[in-house]
Every structure is written in structure tokens, then in C-alpha cells.
Design a protein around this motif. Structure first.
Motif, PDB file in Angstrom:
ATOM      1  N   GLY A 162    -123.121 -14.844  -9.810  1.00 29.55           N
ATOM      2  CA  GLY A 162    -124.414 -14.783 -10.019  1.00 29.55           C
ATOM      3  C   GLY A 162    -125.112 -14.799  -8.751  1.00 29.55           C
ATOM      4  N   GLN A 163    -126.660 -15.160  -8.988  1.00 31.74           N
ATOM      5  CA  GLN A 163    -127.414 -15.030  -7.963  1.00 31.74           C
ATOM      6  C   GLN A 163    -127.865 -16.364  -7.413  1.00 31.74           C
ATOM      7  OE1 GLN A 163    -128.106 -12.376  -6.119  1.00 31.74           O
ATOM      8  NE2 GLN A 163    -126.838 -10.924  -7.486  1.00 31.74           N
ATOM      9  N   PRO A 164    -127.720 -16.900  -6.204  1.00 32.34           N
ATOM     10  CA  PRO A 164    -127.030 -16.006  -4.850  1.00 32.34           C
ATOM     11  C   PRO A 164    -125.643 -16.509  -5.423  1.00 32.34           C
ATOM     12  CG  PRO A 164    -127.954 -18.195  -4.177  1.00 32.34           C
ATOM     13  CD  PRO A 164    -128.223 -18.024  -5.694  1.00 32.34           C
ATOM     14  N   ARG A 165    -124.741 -16.071  -4.439  1.00 30.96           N
ATOM     15  CA  ARG A 165    -123.335 -16.123  -4.389  1.00 30.96           C
ATOM     16  C   ARG A 165    -122.976 -17.423  -3.715  1.00 30.96           C
ATOM     17  NH1 ARG A 165    -123.458 -10.745  -3.083  1.00 30.96           N
ATOM     18  NH2 ARG A 165    -123.005 -11.133  -0.861  1.00 30.96           N
ATOM     19  N   TYR A 189    -126.562 -21.574  -9.846  1.00 33.44           N
ATOM     20  CA  TYR A 189    -126.864 -22.905  -9.336  1.00 33.44           C
ATOM     21  C   TYR A 189    -126.598 -24.149 -10.553  1.00 33.44           C
ATOM     22  CZ  TYR A 189    -129.054 -21.873  -4.791  1.00 33.44           C
ATOM     23  OH  TYR A 189    -129.228 -21.572  -3.672  1.00 33.44           O
ATOM     24  N   ARG A 190    -126.839 -23.358 -11.675  1.00 31.56           N
ATOM     25  CA  ARG A 190    -126.572 -24.147 -12.784  1.00 31.56           C
ATOM     26  C   ARG A 190    -125.142 -24.407 -13.368  1.00 31.56           C
ATOM     27  NH1 ARG A 190    -128.869 -21.008 -17.938  1.00 31.56           N
ATOM     28  NH2 ARG A 190    -130.969 -21.845 -16.790  1.00 31.56           N
ATOM     29  N   PRO A 191    -124.401 -23.200 -13.084  1.00 26.32           N
ATOM     30  CA  PRO A 191    -122.619 -23.690 -13.284  1.00 26.32           C
ATOM     31  C   PRO A 191    -122.236 -24.513 -12.102  1.00 26.32           C
ATOM     32  CG  PRO A 191    -123.148 -21.330 -12.915  1.00 26.32           C
ATOM     33  CD  PRO A 191    -124.345 -21.839 -13.183  1.00 26.32           C
ATOM     34  N   MET A 192    -122.780 -24.033 -10.795  1.00 24.78           N
ATOM     35  CA  MET A 192    -122.195 -24.909  -9.784  1.00 24.78           C
ATOM     36  C   MET A 192    -122.516 -26.494  -9.929  1.00 24.78           C
ATOM     37  SD  MET A 192    -123.571 -26.340  -6.848  1.00 24.78           S
ATOM     38  CE  MET A 192    -124.933 -25.757  -6.371  1.00 24.78           C
ATOM     39  N   THR A 193    -123.555 -26.786 -10.333  1.00 20.32           N
ATOM     40  CA  THR A 193    -124.022 -28.178 -10.607  1.00 20.32           C
ATOM     41  C   THR A 193    -123.155 -28.895 -11.744  1.00 20.32           C
ATOM     42  OG1 THR A 193    -125.986 -27.662  -9.940  1.00 20.32           O
ATOM     43  CG2 THR A 193    -126.034 -29.665 -10.745  1.00 20.32           C
ATOM     44  N   GLN A 194    -123.226 -28.083 -12.637  1.00 21.91           N
ATOM     45  CA  GLN A 194    -122.375 -28.666 -13.907  1.00 21.91           C
ATOM     46  C   GLN A 194    -120.833 -28.828 -13.560  1.00 21.91           C
ATOM     47  OE1 GLN A 194    -122.620 -25.444 -16.712  1.00 21.91           O
ATOM     48  NE2 GLN A 194    -124.730 -26.455 -17.642  1.00 21.91           N
ATOM     49  N   TYR A 195    -120.097 -27.822 -12.484  1.00 25.05           N
ATOM     50  CA  TYR A 195    -118.739 -27.908 -12.164  1.00 25.05           C
ATOM     51  C   TYR A 195    -118.728 -29.323 -11.293  1.00 25.05           C
ATOM     52  CZ  TYR A 195    -114.255 -26.943  -9.889  1.00 25.05           C
ATOM     53  OH  TYR A 195    -113.338 -27.023  -9.420  1.00 25.05           O
ATOM     54  N   ILE A 196    -119.698 -29.395 -10.326  1.00 24.77           N
ATOM     55  CA  ILE A 196    -119.466 -30.338  -9.399  1.00 24.77           C
ATOM     56  C   ILE A 196    -119.692 -31.858 -10.003  1.00 24.77           C
ATOM     57  CG2 ILE A 196    -120.777 -31.704  -7.388  1.00 24.77           C
ATOM     58  CD1 ILE A 196    -120.989 -28.866  -6.389  1.00 24.77           C
ATOM     59  N   LEU A 197    -120.441 -31.937 -10.905  1.00 23.96           N
ATOM     60  CA  LEU A 197    -120.641 -33.165 -11.722  1.00 23.96           C
ATOM     61  C   LEU A 197    -119.587 -33.467 -12.602  1.00 23.96           C
ATOM     62  CD1 LEU A 197    -124.596 -33.297 -12.700  1.00 23.96           C
ATOM     63  CD2 LEU A 197    -123.332 -34.076 -10.487  1.00 23.96           C
ATOM     64  N   ALA A 198    -118.921 -32.557 -13.055  1.00 24.22           N
ATOM     65  CA  ALA A 198    -117.845 -32.615 -13.908  1.00 24.22           C
ATOM     66  C   ALA A 198    -116.518 -33.107 -12.956  1.00 24.22           C
ATOM     67  CB  ALA A 198    -117.297 -31.718 -14.859  1.00 24.22           C
ATOM     68  N   HIS A 199    -116.597 -32.803 -11.792  1.00 24.33           N
ATOM     69  CA  HIS A 199    -115.399 -33.220 -11.184  1.00 24.33           C
ATOM     70  C   HIS A 199    -115.405 -34.177  -9.866  1.00 24.33           C
ATOM     71  CE1 HIS A 199    -114.253 -29.278 -12.910  1.00 24.33           C
ATOM     72  NE2 HIS A 199    -113.136 -29.755 -12.859  1.00 24.33           N
ATOM     73  N   GLY A 219    -136.669 -18.425 -20.237  1.00 26.52           N
ATOM     74  CA  GLY A 219    -135.882 -19.525 -19.710  1.00 26.52           C
ATOM     75  C   GLY A 219    -134.565 -18.600 -19.236  1.00 26.52           C
ATOM     76  N   LEU A 220    -134.375 -17.575 -19.419  1.00 27.44           N
ATOM     77  CA  LEU A 220    -133.003 -16.834 -19.045  1.00 27.44           C
ATOM     78  C   LEU A 220    -132.722 -16.929 -17.557  1.00 27.44           C
ATOM     79  CD1 LEU A 220    -130.617 -15.274 -20.524  1.00 27.44           C
ATOM     80  CD2 LEU A 220    -131.749 -13.187 -19.925  1.00 27.44           C
ATOM     81  N   ARG A 221    -133.351 -16.485 -16.792  1.00 29.86           N
ATOM     82  CA  ARG A 221    -133.113 -16.863 -15.221  1.00 29.86           C
ATOM     83  C   ARG A 221    -133.054 -18.294 -15.060  1.00 29.86           C
ATOM     84  NH1 ARG A 221    -134.434 -12.346 -12.003  1.00 29.86           N
ATOM     85  NH2 ARG A 221    -135.885 -10.834 -13.143  1.00 29.86           N
ATOM     86  N   GLY A 222    -132.034 -18.470 -14.114  1.00 27.35           N
ATOM     87  CA  GLY A 222    -132.028 -20.106 -13.541  1.00 27.35           C
ATOM     88  C   GLY A 222    -133.125 -20.222 -12.499  1.00 27.35           C
ATOM     89  N   PHE A 223    -133.064 -21.639 -12.134  1.00 21.90           N
ATOM     90  CA  PHE A 223    -134.038 -21.707 -10.967  1.00 21.90           C
ATOM     91  C   PHE A 223    -133.291 -21.759  -9.712  1.00 21.90           C
ATOM     92  CE2 PHE A 223    -137.475 -25.006 -12.671  1.00 21.90           C
ATOM     93  CZ  PHE A 223    -138.076 -24.175 -13.207  1.00 21.90           C
ATOM     94  N   ASN A 224    -133.738 -20.908  -8.640  1.00 22.82           N
ATOM     95  CA  ASN A 224    -133.576 -20.855  -7.500  1.00 22.82           C
ATOM     96  C   ASN A 224    -134.514 -21.726  -6.559  1.00 22.82           C
ATOM     97  OD1 ASN A 224    -131.008 -19.683  -8.020  1.00 22.82           O
ATOM     98  ND2 ASN A 224    -131.604 -17.475  -7.712  1.00 22.82           N
TER      99      ASN A 224
END
Length: 532
Positions: A501-504, A382-392, A36-41
Motif C-alpha cells: 500500500g501507500q506508503p510501504r 497504516y490501517r493494516p499495520m496498526t491492526q496487525y500490531i495491536l493483534a500481536h 472513505g476508501l483512502r486510508g489516513f496518512n
């Protein structure tokens, strides 16, 4: 004496079973580690398909995803256990682990227990197979079905009770084709390996029945292409570049354990050594003829799909490393044949074979360790990007993705986070429109459509994948089209955030400018409500 022979045989069977169980257990641990270490792309597309309702599921399958229909059906059932990254990938782990005993039984049927165990052990530790047994894709399923298809093919030819094995062969071969269309290449290699004598031995009538049964089961694939829906397949393969010398060398390294020239040399030498009977034995000797067709079968399975895809790629690029995972078991069998033959020459050669076998396992594990390390370094953005957008984000925010498939991981992680936090401020994806295009198909942004989608919004997010590619000019033009559409609707940049991360990824928040206050308006009042 017979009792002593029977006792020795029984002991050998027990030791073989213990060794096989140990290999399978070790292979399972290697495939579960860092799962489960790699995130989904790109894997998010698999979840997207599998989570559709049945009507839209079959619609999208027929629209362009018949190529992996069987995997999607299995994944839908597997999602009853959950839809986390670990659970979705664990289906591929299960299928990858199942390939290990399947390869043992195939190797034992063709060349004996030793070849079966050695090939099973080599596959268990092989980084290429481990890598794609840890992805929510259908390649480990394809590899398992190709092994089973070959096993039943051999049993049908060599067994007196042929009907049940021919039936199993037809079914597993058809399912392999519904797991990936390129499975047809392995089936062609199977029949070409037989030769005229074996074909006569099987009989024209039996071959005709098997062929017609297979064609009946795979008729939807023929209809899919005849009805011109294969244009969708061409679109989905547009991203594959033409093969280069560097890409071919990279494939050969990965195909042989991801440890450079050393492993490439080991596998090449063992493969040539195992093919020696084809050059020096007379085909009119029954034992030699039997061994010849068995080795031809494995050699054809290995070489034919790779050669055909390479040749076709000079006209239409089709050569992609992961498509050829289905040929890896053949390489493991050839290497195992070479090691076993080497061990039977003399005592010094036996020692050399053992050392070589241990070295290949150790180097394969070293290659696998590199894969684990890359999983740590290449965490998905994608995981941190999604968390950031949903938080803001706020209600009625719009969000635009380019390239368009980037919205798939966002939808997956947004689904997971909303389910966990009950957040109701999920931005609305206005580009691409999910109902208008097959998921994952790249679509160029249309300035008019984007303007129309954000006209009644006050905030809009734009998520861009900034990775370098051969289509960089197209990316820049599309990015400018998005900026122009938002500028035309009076949006300005409020903040821009980059995610490592991957991708940028770059997420930009645009906010609509406030119109100036009319001079005639009473003091303290404005024509529009201020931004929240």
C-alpha cells in the motif's frame, strides 16, 4: 411587451436555479464518491490537533499551526458527529460543495449568469478541486473563503451600500488568511487589479479604514512571525523540493483537469481569448474600463500567486500544487468567459462552444476517474499495520516510528480500534515523544534516548517507512541508529512484516535476549522469568 419580457426573465431565473441545483448536486456526488476508501496518512495530523484538549490545542496552534487555525476550529466542532475517515473528510466535502454556488454568484456579479453557470459546472467536475475536497485538510475551506472574499470585494466596489460588503470582505479575507497564510497573495492580487482610477474612486479614507480593520483582525499572524515563531513554519516547509520543469508541467496538467496536453491547450486558448479585451479596447470608454478591471481582477488572481511562489522557490522552496487550489476558481472563470464569448460570435461558433464545453466536462470527469482508481490502488498501509500490531502486541510493549510523523496515523487507527474492541494492550510510543515536538514535525532518533526508553522493556516494535526519497541516506543512518540502540540493550529481531500500500511500511518486532542460566542456580530455575 413588458409582461412578456418579465415572463421570459422569470423563466430564465427558474431555469438558472434548476441548472445550478443540478450542478451542485452533481458536484456533491462526485465529492462523496469513494470518500472513505483512502486510508489516513498525513491527514491523521488534522485529527491529532483537533482532538487535543483546549489548552494544548491553543498551545500547539501558537507553536506552529496558526497557518490553518480556522480549519482546526471548524474540525473540532465537526467531530461532534464522529471521527471516522468519512466523517472527518465530509467537512471538506461540504466546504468544497459550498464553493460551487459561491463561484456562480461571483461569476454572475462580474460577467452574467452564463459565465456563472459555466464556471460553476467546470469547477464541479474538476479533478483538482474534487481531490482536495476529499481530504481532511483546509484547502477546500481556503478556496471557498477566497471566492467569498473576491465576491464581497467586487460588491463593495460596485454597490451603493458599501459598508456591509466591506465588512464582509474584511472578515472573509481575515478568515482566509487563518486558513492558509498564502491567502495574502490573492488579497494582494485583488488590490493590484484595481488600478489608480479605481483606487481614487474608492477613496483614500475608505481604503485606510478597510486596511486597518484587516490588520487588526490578522494582528496575531504578525505577532506570530515577529516573535520568531515563523521558524516553525520554515521547519514544516523543509520537505518541499525546489521546482523542476517536470514538477511545473505536472502542476499545469493537474491544474487544468489532469488530462495532459488536450485540457492544457483548451484552458490556455480560452484564457487568452477571454483576455483579449485588455489588448484591444480603449480604457477611456466606461464600459470597456469596467470590463477591463473585472478581467484584470480574475487574471491577477490566477497569475500572481503562482508567479510569486515560483519565483520565491528559487530562494526558498514554497511551490506546492495543493497550495494553489485557491487559484483554480480564477481559471474556471476565465475559461467560462472564453466559452460564453465564443458562443456569441455566430451560430457555428456557438455550436463549437457547446461541443468544447461538453468535451471539457467529459475529460475532467475522466481525470476524476483516474483519481478514484488511484484511491483504490493506493490503499493506506497504516490501517493494516496498526491492526496487525495491536493483534500481536502485549502490555508494556514499546514502539518506535521513523520517520517520526508516521506515529500520527498509528495513533488515529489505534484510537479507532481500541474504541471498537476495548483492547488494552496498546504499545507505548517511545519515539517520537508526543509532548516534546509539534505533531508531524520530523525528528531524528537519538540513540541515547531510545536506549533509555526501552531499557526496562522486553519487547519493542520498530515501524519504518521504506519509501525512496532524496533523504534516503538520512533514513538509512537513522535506521542504523535505532538498530544500534536496540542491540546495545540486548534486543534481537523476532519477526519482520511488510505491508503493501501507500506508503510501504515495515514493522519489526524486537525481543530482549534471555541471559544465560547461572551454573550455581538450582536446576529448573532461571535468573529471569521467561518471555510470555
Amino acid at each position: 411587451m413588458p409582461r412578456a419580457v418579465d415572463a421570459r426573465e422569470e423563466r430564465n431565473r427558474r431555469l438558472t436555479l434548476i441548472a445550478l441545483l443540478a450542478i451542485v448536486a452533481g458536484g456533491a456526488l462526485l465529492r462523496l464518491y469513494c470518500l472513505g476508501l483512502r486510508g489516513f496518512n498525513d491527514e491523521a495530523a488534522r485529527w491529532t490537533f483537533a482532538s487535543l484538549d483546549w489548552v494544548n490545542f491553543w498551545k500547539e496552534i501558537w507553536r506552529g499551526e496558526l497557518n490553518m487555525a480556522f480549519y482546526y476550529i471548524l474540525l473540532r466542532g465537526w467531530m461532534a458527529f464522529g471521527d471516522s475517515e468519512w466523517i472527518l473528510r465530509s467537512l471538506s466535502v461540504l466546504l468544497g460543495v459550498a464553493a460551487l454556488p459561491a463561484l456562480y454568484f461571483l461569476g454572475r456579479q462580474l460577467f452574467g449568469r452564463q459565465v456563472g453557470l459555466v464556471s460553476c459546472a467546470l469547477l464541479a467536475a474538476h479533478t483538482f478541486h474534487i481531490r482536495y475536497s476529499q481530504e481532511a485538510r483546509g484547502y477546500s475551506l481556503l478556496t471557498l473563503l477566497v471566492i467569498l472574499s473576491t465576491y464581497f470585494f467586487v460588491r463593495a466596489i460596485e454597490s451603493a451600500d458599501q459598508k456591509k460588503f466591506w465588512a464582509a470582505y474584511v472578515i472573509t479575507s481575515a478568515l482566509a488568511c487563518y486558513s492558509h497564510f498564502f491567502a495574502f497573495l490573492v488579497l494582494i492580487a485583488q488590490w493590484l487589479a484595481l488600478g489608480i482610477a479605481k483606487l481614487h474612486e474608492i477613496g483614500f479614507r475608505k481604503i485606510l479604514v478597510v486596511l486597518l480593520s484587516f490588520l487588526l483582525l490578522t494582528a496575531p499572524i504578525a505577532v506570530f512571525f515577529i516573535s520568531q515563531r515563523h521558524t516553525q513554519v520554515r521547519v514544516q516547509l523543509h520537505w518541499i523540493p525546489r521546482p523542476t520543469r517536470g514538477a511545473l508541467v505536472g502542476f499545469l496538467y493537474f491544474f487544468t483537469g489532469d488530462f495532459g496536453n488536450i485540457m492544457l491547450g483548451f484552458y490556455t486558448a480560452l484564457a487568452f481569448f477571454s483576455l483579449a479585451p485588455l489588448r484591444r479596447r480603449a480604457a477611456n470608454e466606461p464600459a470597456a474600463a469596467q470590463e477591463n478591471w473585472q478581467i484584470r481582477l480574475i487574471a491577477s488572481w490566477l497569475a500572481l500567486p503562482i508567479a510569486l511562489l515560483m519565483g520565491a522557490s528559487y530562494f526558498k522552496p514554497l511551490f506546492q500544487t495543493r497550495y494553489l487550489l485557491m487559484c483554480l476558481p480564477a481559471l474556471m472563470l476565465l475559461a467560462a468567459i472564453g466559452l460564453v464569448k465564443l458562443s456569441r460570435l455566430s451560430l457555428p461558433w456557438r455550436r463549437i462552444a457547446v461541443v468544447l464545453f461538453i468535451a471539457m466536462l467529459a475529460l475532467s470527469l475522466a481525470g476524476t476517474r483516474k483519481q478514484y482508481r488511484s484511491a483504490v490502488l493506493a490503499r493506506s498501509s497504516y490501517r493494516p499495520m496498526t491492526q496487525y500490531i495491536l493483534a500481536h502486541s502485549e502490555k508494556r510493549d514499546a514502539i518506535v516510528f521513523f520517520p517520526s510523523p508516521n506515529y500520527l496515523p498509528f495513533r488515529y487507527y489505534a484510537h479507532r480500534q481500541v474504541a471498537a474492541t476495548e483492547n488494552d494492550s496498546l504499545p507505548q510510543i517511545v519515539f517520537p515523544a508526543f509532548t516534546d515536538v509539534p505533531p508531524g514535525e520530523p525528528v531524528a532518533p537519538n540513540k541515547h534516548d531510545i536506549r533509555k526508553a526501552v531499557a526496562d522493556r522486553t519487547r519493542a516494535w520498530v515501524v519504518l517507512n521504506s519509501k525512496n526519497s532524496s533523504h534516503q541516506k538520512f533514513r538509512e543512518q537513522s535506521g542504523r541508529a535505532i538498530d544500534d540502540a536496540l542491540a546495545a540493550e540486548n534486543f534481537e529481531v523476532k519477526e519482520r512484516t511488510k505491508f503493501p500500500g501507500q506508503p510501504r511500511l515495515i514493522a519489526t518486532l524486537y525481543v530482549k535476549k534471555q541471559p544465560p542460566v547461572s551454573p550455581e542456580a538450582p536446576v529448573g530455575e532461571s535468573l529471569e522469568k521467561p518471555l510470555r
